[in-house]
Design a protein around this motif. Sequence first.
Motif, PDB file in Angstrom:
ATOM      1  N   PRO A   1      -0.422  -4.751   7.099  1.00  0.00           N
ATOM      2  CA  PRO A   1      -1.172  -5.855   7.711  1.00  0.00           C
ATOM      3  C   PRO A   1      -1.559  -5.603   9.162  1.00  0.00           C
ATOM      4  CG  PRO A   1       1.150  -6.438   7.464  1.00  0.00           C
ATOM      5  CD  PRO A   1       0.951  -5.158   6.728  1.00  0.00           C
ATOM      6  N   ILE A   2      -0.858  -4.698   9.867  1.00  0.00           N
ATOM      7  CA  ILE A   2      -1.230  -4.390  11.247  1.00  0.00           C
ATOM      8  C   ILE A   2      -2.585  -3.692  11.286  1.00  0.00           C
ATOM      9  CG2 ILE A   2      -0.575  -3.145  13.342  1.00  0.00           C
ATOM     10  CD1 ILE A   2       1.217  -5.485  12.710  1.00  0.00           C
ATOM     11  N   GLU A   3      -2.773  -2.725  10.411  1.00  0.00           N
ATOM     12  CA  GLU A   3      -4.026  -1.976  10.362  1.00  0.00           C
ATOM     13  C   GLU A   3      -5.069  -2.659   9.487  1.00  0.00           C
ATOM     14  OE1 GLU A   3      -4.545   0.581  12.226  1.00  0.00           O
ATOM     15  OE2 GLU A   3      -2.484   0.789  12.939  1.00  0.00           O
ATOM     16  N   ASN A   4      -4.610  -3.556   8.596  1.00  0.00           N
ATOM     17  CA  ASN A   4      -5.503  -4.245   7.675  1.00  0.00           C
ATOM     18  C   ASN A   4      -6.312  -3.261   6.826  1.00  0.00           C
ATOM     19  OD1 ASN A   4      -6.670  -6.523   6.449  1.00  0.00           O
ATOM     20  ND2 ASN A   4      -8.446  -6.420   7.802  1.00  0.00           N
ATOM     21  N   ILE A   5      -5.613  -2.248   6.320  1.00  0.00           N
ATOM     22  CA  ILE A   5      -6.282  -1.211   5.528  1.00  0.00           C
ATOM     23  C   ILE A   5      -5.446  -0.901   4.295  1.00  0.00           C
ATOM     24  CG2 ILE A   5      -6.973   1.228   5.473  1.00  0.00           C
ATOM     25  CD1 ILE A   5      -7.589   1.054   8.426  1.00  0.00           C
ATOM     26  N   TRP A   6      -6.131  -0.732   3.165  1.00  0.00           N
ATOM     27  CA  TRP A   6      -5.481  -0.265   1.936  1.00  0.00           C
ATOM     28  C   TRP A   6      -5.551   1.258   1.894  1.00  0.00           C
ATOM     29  CZ3 TRP A   6      -2.955  -3.295  -1.580  1.00  0.00           C
ATOM     30  CH2 TRP A   6      -3.150  -4.678  -1.492  1.00  0.00           C
ATOM     31  N   ASN A   7      -4.438   1.899   1.584  1.00  0.00           N
ATOM     32  CA  ASN A   7      -4.379   3.355   1.493  1.00  0.00           C
ATOM     33  C   ASN A   7      -4.127   3.787   0.059  1.00  0.00           C
ATOM     34  OD1 ASN A   7      -4.545   3.942   4.389  1.00  0.00           O
ATOM     35  ND2 ASN A   7      -2.538   2.958   4.504  1.00  0.00           N
ATOM     36  N   ASP A   8      -4.838   4.798  -0.387  1.00  0.00           N
ATOM     37  CA  ASP A   8      -4.626   5.369  -1.715  1.00  0.00           C
ATOM     38  C   ASP A   8      -3.386   6.247  -1.706  1.00  0.00           C
ATOM     39  OD1 ASP A   8      -6.915   4.347  -3.158  1.00  0.00           O
ATOM     40  OD2 ASP A   8      -8.132   5.636  -1.863  1.00  0.00           O
ATOM     41  N   LEU A   9      -2.550   6.075  -2.716  1.00  0.00           N
ATOM     42  CA  LEU A   9      -1.342   6.879  -2.868  1.00  0.00           C
ATOM     43  C   LEU A   9      -1.372   7.575  -4.221  1.00  0.00           C
ATOM     44  CD1 LEU A   9       1.244   4.265  -1.507  1.00  0.00           C
ATOM     45  CD2 LEU A   9       0.234   6.184  -0.271  1.00  0.00           C
ATOM     46  N   PRO A  10      -0.602   8.651  -4.390  1.00  0.00           N
ATOM     47  CA  PRO A  10      -0.629   9.376  -5.662  1.00  0.00           C
ATOM     48  C   PRO A  10      -0.058   8.544  -6.809  1.00  0.00           C
ATOM     49  CG  PRO A  10       1.122  10.211  -4.249  1.00  0.00           C
ATOM     50  CD  PRO A  10       0.302   9.296  -3.399  1.00  0.00           C
ATOM     51  N   LEU A  11      -0.638   8.709  -7.979  1.00  0.00           N
ATOM     52  CA  LEU A  11      -0.149   8.029  -9.178  1.00  0.00           C
ATOM     53  C   LEU A  11       1.100   8.724  -9.711  1.00  0.00           C
ATOM     54  CD1 LEU A  11      -3.491   7.282 -11.042  1.00  0.00           C
ATOM     55  CD2 LEU A  11      -1.817   5.570 -10.317  1.00  0.00           C
ATOM     56  N   PRO A  12       1.915   8.021 -10.500  1.00  0.00           N
ATOM     57  CA  PRO A  12       3.089   8.658 -11.110  1.00  0.00           C
ATOM     58  C   PRO A  12       2.673   9.781 -12.051  1.00  0.00           C
ATOM     59  CG  PRO A  12       3.213   6.267 -11.283  1.00  0.00           C
ATOM     60  CD  PRO A  12       1.841   6.587 -10.824  1.00  0.00           C
ATOM     61  N   PRO A  13       3.569  10.716 -12.332  1.00  0.00           N
ATOM     62  CA  PRO A  13       3.241  11.801 -13.263  1.00  0.00           C
ATOM     63  C   PRO A  13       3.089  11.276 -14.679  1.00  0.00           C
ATOM     64  CG  PRO A  13       5.566  11.852 -12.673  1.00  0.00           C
ATOM     65  CD  PRO A  13       4.922  10.829 -11.788  1.00  0.00           C
ATOM     66  N   GLU A  14       2.377  12.063 -15.496  1.00  0.00           N
ATOM     67  CA  GLU A  14       2.185  11.729 -16.909  1.00  0.00           C
ATOM     68  C   GLU A  14       1.641  10.316 -17.066  1.00  0.00           C
ATOM     69  OE1 GLU A  14       5.757  12.428 -19.089  1.00  0.00           O
ATOM     70  OE2 GLU A  14       6.112  14.362 -18.137  1.00  0.00           O
ATOM     71  N   CYS A  15       0.526  10.084 -16.385  1.00  0.00           N
ATOM     72  CA  CYS A  15      -0.033   8.733 -16.335  1.00  0.00           C
ATOM     73  C   CYS A  15      -1.283   8.621 -17.200  1.00  0.00           C
ATOM     74  CB  CYS A  15      -0.358   8.376 -14.894  1.00  0.00           C
ATOM     75  SG  CYS A  15      -0.598   6.631 -14.613  1.00  0.00           S
ATOM     76  N   GLY A  16      -1.334   9.357 -18.305  1.00  0.00           N
ATOM     77  CA  GLY A  16      -2.530   9.374 -19.124  1.00  0.00           C
ATOM     78  C   GLY A  16      -2.591   8.292 -20.178  1.00  0.00           C
TER      79      GLY A  16
END
Length: 387
Positions: free
Chosen positions: A130-145
């Motif tokens: 909330p300080i930066e007011n930005i959403w950041n993309d993070l890596p998905l869990p493995p075997e996420c198909g």
Amino acid sequence: MHDKQTRMPHATDVLSHVRFALLDQSTLNGLLQTDMGLVESCRQLILEAMAYHSYPSEMKQGIDWPRSKPRTKMEKKAWLAFTEDEIWIFTPSGWEQMEVTHGSIGAATAVGNVLYVMLEFMSAFKSYDPIENIWNDLPLPPECGYRPRTPQMTSVGTRLFLVQGTDSSKSRVCCYDICEGQWTLLPTLSRYSAQVSLASCEGVVFAIGGEVKVSGYNMGEQEKCVPTSVVETFFPPNNSWEAVAPTVHPHSEATAMVQGDIIYIAGGKTFKDGQITSSTIVEMCRAGQPVTMKASPWSVVPQPLCVHKFASKVAVIDRKAYFLLGGQMHFTGKFVDSHTSEEDVDAMSYSFHKDIPYEVKVCATLAMPRSGDCGVPASHGLRGVPQ
């Protein structure tokens, strides 16, 4: 290049500038289970912050406790509710819509004052500061198909634990290390566990209730899912799940709340006399020491008759009325006693739930910047979740 041996002697000096008292107690408990808890000087910084949390709120405002003042002026913590495609914030005048999201959130948890969310069907994993007011993309869990069902998430220290129901007889479990930015597959739960409730207490993950598959349900041949009373715990250093004392009654889709070393569970559904019904039951359990991995027997918290009709929305603990919404229990200053009527509870419930869509997926609690700080308005600072 990162040289751990050279940098480690300076860890205490660096960490002395970290405002540990601004972290919640669950996060602090989790940090004690990491390497930080093994270094005495670091351990003392964490215990100092835990001592700060032992004071009542009114006393905290009047004492000059070290490492307890935020660098940025913050509002009081705000409740955020996520529906199918909208984000709402609770204000003194009720719920107000903030933004329209671009993806349905399936699970969320806050660590410190950062929100981590997993979109439904594991389409994206993101964090929001909330300080930066930005959403950041993070890596998905493995075997996420594939498309897992009803993900649930909680945290121990700086690690996030994600439980995903699948079509098999077991549920997959992953751990995301925030510091390392990596996922790790963990041992699966021994049962199918859609609609399980996750709670973090004393450095241990509790998987409470959920649904189990049974055959011959209601005199039919088709396999069905019913609520269960099974409870399993995961202690990170042991890297294994262990069955502990079950709840008194079956629970699924329930809401868990942790206060100190006590876990409460309420709402959702139960299984009684061969039927799945809405649950009017509130249970509590005092967690044991992390070393023993044991939990004391669960007990039922008696509920006043006036709230039974509103069991899916209201739970009473120590006379305090908690409103159940999006997987969280919220105390809004209301009390219930022998003079409280159903009409009173109805009015309480309405005042809290009015203007909010019925289908709230998850809730989270964050401290939002005051208007003007970092260019972020207090009540409308949260940007929609990007695809």
